[in-house]
Design an enzyme around this catalytic site. Structure first.
Site, mmCIF file in Angstrom:
data_model
loop_
_atom_site.group_PDB
_atom_site.id
_atom_site.type_symbol
_atom_site.label_atom_id
_atom_site.label_comp_id
_atom_site.label_asym_id
_atom_site.label_seq_id
_atom_site.Cartn_x
_atom_site.Cartn_y
_atom_site.Cartn_z
ATOM 1 N N HIS A 90 22.447 8.752 -18.443
ATOM 2 C CA HIS A 90 21.629 8.141 -19.791
ATOM 3 C C HIS A 90 22.345 7.527 -20.441
ATOM 4 O O HIS A 90 21.773 6.352 -21.114
ATOM 5 C CB HIS A 90 19.900 9.136 -19.372
ATOM 6 C CG HIS A 90 19.415 8.119 -19.125
ATOM 7 N ND1 HIS A 90 18.731 6.712 -19.500
ATOM 8 C CD2 HIS A 90 17.570 8.576 -18.683
ATOM 9 C CE1 HIS A 90 18.123 6.536 -19.450
ATOM 10 N NE2 HIS A 90 17.102 7.276 -18.511
ATOM 11 N N TYR A 146 4.502 11.023 -23.317
ATOM 12 C CA TYR A 146 5.989 10.402 -23.889
ATOM 13 C C TYR A 146 5.845 9.300 -22.550
ATOM 14 O O TYR A 146 5.402 9.793 -21.064
ATOM 15 C CB TYR A 146 6.727 10.769 -24.166
ATOM 16 C CG TYR A 146 7.999 9.853 -23.753
ATOM 17 C CD1 TYR A 146 9.121 9.775 -25.267
ATOM 18 C CD2 TYR A 146 8.877 9.925 -22.954
ATOM 19 C CE1 TYR A 146 10.001 8.687 -25.048
ATOM 20 C CE2 TYR A 146 10.153 8.593 -22.720
ATOM 21 C CZ TYR A 146 10.519 8.601 -24.291
ATOM 22 O OH TYR A 146 11.271 7.850 -24.480
ATOM 23 N N SER A 180 8.274 5.645 -21.180
ATOM 24 C CA SER A 180 9.268 5.687 -21.951
ATOM 25 C C SER A 180 9.161 3.788 -21.832
ATOM 26 O O SER A 180 8.547 3.691 -20.377
ATOM 27 C CB SER A 180 10.344 5.394 -21.135
ATOM 28 O OG SER A 180 11.632 4.870 -21.437
ATOM 29 N N THR A 229 14.845 2.323 -25.994
ATOM 30 C CA THR A 229 13.911 2.080 -25.089
ATOM 31 C C THR A 229 12.690 2.325 -26.688
ATOM 32 O O THR A 229 13.222 2.846 -27.726
ATOM 33 C CB THR A 229 13.833 3.625 -24.161
ATOM 34 O OG1 THR A 229 13.880 4.316 -24.998
ATOM 35 C CG2 THR A 229 14.383 2.969 -22.887
#
Length: 659
Positions: free
Chosen positions: A377, A491, A493, A504
């Site tokens: 990532h 959360y 994204s 992001t």
């Protein structure tokens, strides 16, 4: 005669019929040396045509970020806690915050080529010492092919490789269609749009697209899709990229193989040549590797850095370089999907023996023909990966280049496969054995479940006047509230790729509106009619839409405060009260971590919990259905229970909306 050599040894030479073979190969190469085969797309508008003129990611006003931060805290804090947090925010806004904001604006002005979040966000990923699988690497599984014959392992792997290389070639030659978000596709996703924007100089091209209500997206991450690996180093990893490499690395049973997929002139080899190499690997009857080095990529990063340094010292530098520079990793698993839960585990983490989690992405094809990817990532986000995923899937499905009836025609004479053999001493063997046991114990604690709700989806949500994403996020809140009677830090994204080097932003979907309806739908003493509840859901949707719009436009607060905190830490001054407040750390301990990569091409997708006592929720929103893959750790929270509560939440929300 085929060639299967050990790395570094002399290759065998084909003698019998050598001239005739060379002639056949030459004819075969010529047949595939056409733009129709070599390129997935040949765009009239160059791939990076809009990159130069993309707008810069805005830095929010300090006052706005402080206000948004307080709003996110309100559903989570009691009156006393909120009063303390408000005081900390006021001090920050009147004092240190102003000087930190000034420094951030100054640094941003000095670096007009990038965004204010790019460097600190890369650093955040590369400095984190947690293992990559589960913690960071997400996975996506392709929807199976309509003709099961094309899901045979050899056939599917060959077609995925060929289509991936066609994407790579289009990208490298700047002819891949630029990534553009079309507000009104009927007006902008047209030949007229392409003709006009291609004529506008690159430094002004974004403005031309904007006139069509189209928004080009940042494509700076795309170069690291291929030939890229995250290299572990003590303290902070680094991203390695070698665009000149022409080979692929294949993993099977913990063994490593390599073969060239591009010729000397960078042409993609024929499908039969690629398939022949894969067939040789699939027919290699060696048992599973006693010391699968790949499992070390599942280690804590400093631990892996030290183990890798020892591998280099003991003569494995060339093998590691071969893996690091490969276009990507092709993983051939002997395991079968069996059921959905096992499939998710296979693509999320497996046992680590047949993986190299450091590669930018790995294509995985199981013995029963499921295919998917697991991706690292730090180099990039979901926008780039999903674009690759969808384009490759479309290419494989619409025009596969290798067919089941060609398997028997494969010639081993065209297979030139190299075994990559690690030299494993007692110390490296000890590292591997220890990590296999550690990893097994870790992933065995992971609880995974999923739900698909077939009763409604995107189409019905829009008809009912609610945001499909707002409905999903409300369901996540309602499921948790049903189980625990409270709201938790959440959360979601959101991409900011509409801006140069955007990454992001966080949407905070736990709001006062979601909390109010969770209370109303779970506590019997609150008696509201369905029409009243429906109005509350509509209010939730409106509030969620505002947060989403702000985040997409770079007007969230999370990244802004993150950057200010980083400047403060670098200066060595006393930490501002806002960052010492327990509520700040609590908000960033995300019990519900959610992300979507919705596409009809995705059968399943997800990631692990980001905190030990949280849930990782990968979700999809499709026209006629909603779905989620949920992960948790045993002993803290339970994904199976959460999935049951989530299914009930979908039904409850659906009933209210249809009242």
């Amino acid at each position: 005669m085929f060639v299967l050599t050990r790395h570094g040894s002399r290759r065998l030479v084909i003698s019998r019929g050598g001239v005739a073979l060379a002639q056949r190969l030459a004819r075969s190469t010529a047949a595939y040396d056409t733009s129709e085969y070599q390129f997935l797309q040949v765009s009239k508008v160059p791939t990076l045509h809009f990159q130069r003129s993309l707008p810069r990611l805005p830095i929010p006003k300090l006052e706005d970020s402080c206000r948004r931060y307080l709003n996110a805290q309100k559903p989570l804090l009691n009156d006393k806690e909120l009063q303390n947090t408000s005081s900390c925010v006021s001090k920050f806004l009147a004092g240190e915050g102003q000087s930190l904001q000034k420094l951030l604006l100054q640094t941003n002005a000095e670096n007009p080529h990038t965004s204010y979040i790019s460097e600190p966000w890369f650093d955040m990923y590369l400095q984190d010492r947690k293992p990559l699988p589960v913690n960071y690497n997400p996975f996506l599984v392709f929807v199976p092919e309509s003709d099961p014959k094309y899901d045979a392992q050899l056939v599917k792997a060959t077609n995925l490789i060929v289509s991936s290389l066609r994407f790579l070639k289009s990208l490298k030659n700047n002819v891949l269609e630029p990534e553009v978000f079309h507000m009104k596709p009927e007006k902008s996703d047209t030949q007229l749009f392409r003709n006009v924007t291609s004529l506008i100089p690159s430094r002004f091209s974004w403005y031309g697209a904007y006139l069509f209500k189209a928004f080009p997206l940042d494509m700076s991450q795309y170069k690291n899709l291929f030939n890229t690996t995250r290299i572990p180093e003590v303290g902070k990893d680094r991203i390695f990229h070698d665009p000149a490499a022409k080979h692929l690395v294949v993993l099977r049973r913990g063994h490593f193989y390599a073969f060239d997929v591009l010729n000397a002139n960078d042409s993609i080899r024929s499908p039969k040549e690629i398939a022949a190499c894969l067939k040789v690997i699939l027919e290699d009857d060696r048992p599973s590797n006693r010391h699968p080095v790949g499992v070390l990529t599942s280690s804590e990063r400093d631990q892996w850095a030290r183990a890798r340094a020892h591998l280099v010292e003991t003569g494995n530098r060339q093998v590691l370089e071969k893996i690091d520079s490969a276009a990507f990793a092709m993983i051939l698993d002997d395991e079968v999907g069996a059921d959905q839960n096992n499939l998710i585990k296979t693509y999320l983490h497996a046992d680590g023996a047949n993986r190299w989690f450091d590669k930018s992405f790995s294509l995985i094809v199981s013995k029963d023909g499921y295919g998917g990817i697991n991706f690292e990532h730090s180099w990039g986000d979901g926008v780039a990966v999903l674009r690759y995923f969808q384009d490759v899937k479309a290419d494989v499905s619409k025009k596969p280049r290798f067919h089941p009836n060609e398997v028997d025609e494969l010639s081993k004479e065209s297979a030139n496969v190299e075994r990559l053999e690690f030299s494993i001493d007692a110390q490296s063997g000890g590292f591997i054995d220890q990590q296999r046991a550690t990893y097994r114990e870790w992933v065995n604690r992971l609880c995974i479940d999923f739900v698909v709700y077939e009763e409604f989806g995107k189409d019905q949500c829009k008809k009912l006047g609610v945001s499909p994403d707002a409905v999903m996020q409300l369901a996540f809140q309602l499921a948790l509230y049903t189980l625990e009677g409270k709201s938790v830090p959440t959360y979601e994204s959101c991409s900011t790729s509409a801006y140069k080097h955007g990454r992001t932003e966080t949407i905070r979907p736990c709001t006062l509106e979601t909390k109010a309806i969770c209370v109303a739908m779970t506590q019997k003493q609150v008696e509201l009619s369905k029409s009243e509840l429906k109005k509350m859901i509509l209010d939730c949707s409106k509030a969620h839409n505002v947060l989403t719009r702000e985040a997409v436009m770079g007007q969230g607060f999370d990244r802004h405060l993150f950057a200010l905190r980083r400047i403060s830490e670098k200066s060595g001054s006393v930490r501002p009260a806002i960052f010492q407040d327990p509520a700040y750390d609590a908000l960033n301990h995300n019990i519900l971590s959610t992300s979507t990569l919705s596409s009809p091409d995705v059968m399943a997708g997800g990631f692990g919990p980001v905190v030990s006592d949280g849930y990782g929720i990968g979700y999809m929103i499709q026209d006629k259905r909603l779905g989620s893959v949920v992960t948790s750790y045993d002993g803290s929270r339970n994904a199976n229970q959460y999935i049951q509560a989530l299914a009930h939440a979908f039904k409850s929300i659906h009933d209210v909306l249809h009242s």
